[in-house]
Design an enzyme around this catalytic site. Structure first.
Site, PDB file in Angstrom:
ATOM      1  N   SER A   1      43.790  26.642  51.409  1.00 41.02           N
ATOM      2  CA  SER A   1      44.935  26.570  52.323  1.00 41.02           C
ATOM      3  C   SER A   1      45.045  27.824  53.186  1.00 41.02           C
ATOM      4  O   SER A   1      44.546  28.890  52.825  1.00 41.02           O
ATOM      5  CB  SER A   1      46.240  26.396  51.534  1.00 41.02           C
ATOM      6  OG  SER A   1      46.141  25.305  50.654  1.00 41.02           O
TER       7      SER A   1
HETATM    8  N1  SAH Z   1      44.859  25.752  45.739  1.00 38.39           N
HETATM    9  C1  SAH Z   1      43.547  25.648  46.393  1.00 38.39           C
HETATM   10  C2  SAH Z   1      43.556  24.699  47.575  1.00 38.39           C
HETATM   11  C3  SAH Z   1      43.421  23.372  47.101  1.00 38.39           C
HETATM   12  S1  SAH Z   1      43.115  22.039  48.179  1.00 38.39           S
HETATM   13  C4  SAH Z   1      43.004  26.992  46.801  1.00 38.39           C
HETATM   14  O1  SAH Z   1      43.694  28.010  46.632  1.00 38.39           O
HETATM   15  O2  SAH Z   1      41.865  27.035  47.263  1.00 38.39           O
HETATM   16  C5  SAH Z   1      43.623  20.787  47.038  1.00 38.39           C
HETATM   17  C6  SAH Z   1      42.735  20.595  45.847  1.00 38.39           C
HETATM   18  O3  SAH Z   1      43.361  19.606  45.031  1.00 38.39           O
HETATM   19  C7  SAH Z   1      41.351  20.062  46.167  1.00 38.39           C
HETATM   20  O4  SAH Z   1      40.383  20.917  45.649  1.00 38.39           O
HETATM   21  C8  SAH Z   1      41.318  18.696  45.487  1.00 38.39           C
HETATM   22  O5  SAH Z   1      40.065  18.336  44.966  1.00 38.39           O
HETATM   23  C9  SAH Z   1      42.338  18.880  44.389  1.00 38.39           C
HETATM   24  N2  SAH Z   1      42.909  17.647  43.837  1.00 38.39           N
HETATM   25  C10 SAH Z   1      43.266  16.514  44.467  1.00 38.39           C
HETATM   26  N3  SAH Z   1      43.770  15.617  43.580  1.00 38.39           N
HETATM   27  C11 SAH Z   1      43.728  16.209  42.361  1.00 38.39           C
HETATM   28  C12 SAH Z   1      44.090  15.827  41.040  1.00 38.39           C
HETATM   29  N4  SAH Z   1      44.611  14.616  40.766  1.00 38.39           N
HETATM   30  N5  SAH Z   1      43.897  16.690  40.028  1.00 38.39           N
HETATM   31  C13 SAH Z   1      43.365  17.913  40.265  1.00 38.39           C
HETATM   32  N6  SAH Z   1      42.996  18.349  41.478  1.00 38.39           N
HETATM   33  C14 SAH Z   1      43.165  17.513  42.519  1.00 38.39           C
END
Ligand code: SAH
Length: 213
Positions: free
Chosen positions: A61
């Site tokens: 993000s």
């Molecule tokens: N917090 C992260 C940004 C994440 S983007 C950072 O600091 O880089 C959102 C993430 O959520 C993605 O990697 C995606 O694969 C994950 N995601 C989506 N659905 C999910 C679920 N049900 N359980 C775990 N992760 C999930």
């Protein structure tokens, strides 16, 4: 490349200017080396004012969004925090600087593994990373003082509400697949009281309690 200079510029021009004021939060952003969490070929852009691709069609993000979500959690250093959506591990590192313990779940095991390696290399001992469906929460580790969901869904997955402590806070982007409201919720007498913060766009939360049909 002097990353420390880029980092200071990021904090001053993207976070402080837009109203992030919690000194502990700003301190964490001065410290955590964001360029270690992005693919090597993008490290020159690591401190830029936008999200970046991290593989598997997912993104790290924008710094401001990470800071805003973190500030909304009002952490004092003692809390046990659950993060759904580890991605690069950057948000988890920021949280680990400000809370007692962080448990983070990522649906793509390749991302979970890479984040774990990065966080281990940086010496974090208060972060547990797990690959799996975060919409189910992490029963064995709960209940949590804080929960942060970094992927978008129409509603808050019910297991997360159950695993949040009374008076605990949760933050999540809630809405449709291409436009959500960053929502802060506090658990009062077993129910969530919610407040909308601002509009946002996150990748979808894909899981048993979270997908867009
Ligand atoms: N917090 C992260 C940004 C994440 S983007 C950072 O600091 O880089 C959102 C993430 O959520 C993605 O990697 C995606 O694969 C994950 N995601 C989506 N659905 C999910 C679920 N049900 N359980 C775990 N992760 C999930």
């Amino acid at each position: 490349m002097d990353y420390a200079v880029l980092r200071k510029r990021m904090v001053d021009s993207q976070l402080v200017c837009r109203g992030i004021a919690d000194a502990r939060v700003l301190g964490a952003f001065y410290k955590v080396e964001r360029h270690k969490f992005v693919p090597e070929e993008l490290s020159a852009n690591a401190y830029a004012d936008y999200p970046l691709p991290i593989g598997e069609n997912q993104t790290i993000s924008q710094p401001y969004m990470v800071a805003l979500m973190t500030e909304c959690l009002s952490l004092n250093g003692q809390e046990k925090v659950l993060e759904i959506g580890t991605g690069s591990g950057y948000q988890a590192a920021i949280l680990a600087e400000l809370a007692g313990e962080v448990c983070t779940i990522e649906r793509f095991s390749a991302l979970a593994q890479r984040a774990k390696v990065t966080l281990d290399e940086l010496g974090y001992v208060n972060i547990k990373v797990k690959a799996g469906d975060g919409t189910l929460g992490w029963q064995e580790e709960g209940p949590f003082d804080r929960i942060i969901v970094t992927a978008a869904s129409r509603g808050i997955p019910s297991p997360l509400i159950e695993q949040l402590k009374e008076d605990g806070k949760l933050i999540a982007p809630i809405g449709e697949s291409f436009s959500q409201i960053l929502t802060v919720a506090q658990k009062k007498k077993g129910k969530l009281e919610t407040t909308g913060i601002c509009g946002c766009v996150f990748v979808p939360l894909v899981g048993k309690y979270g997908c867009y049909a």
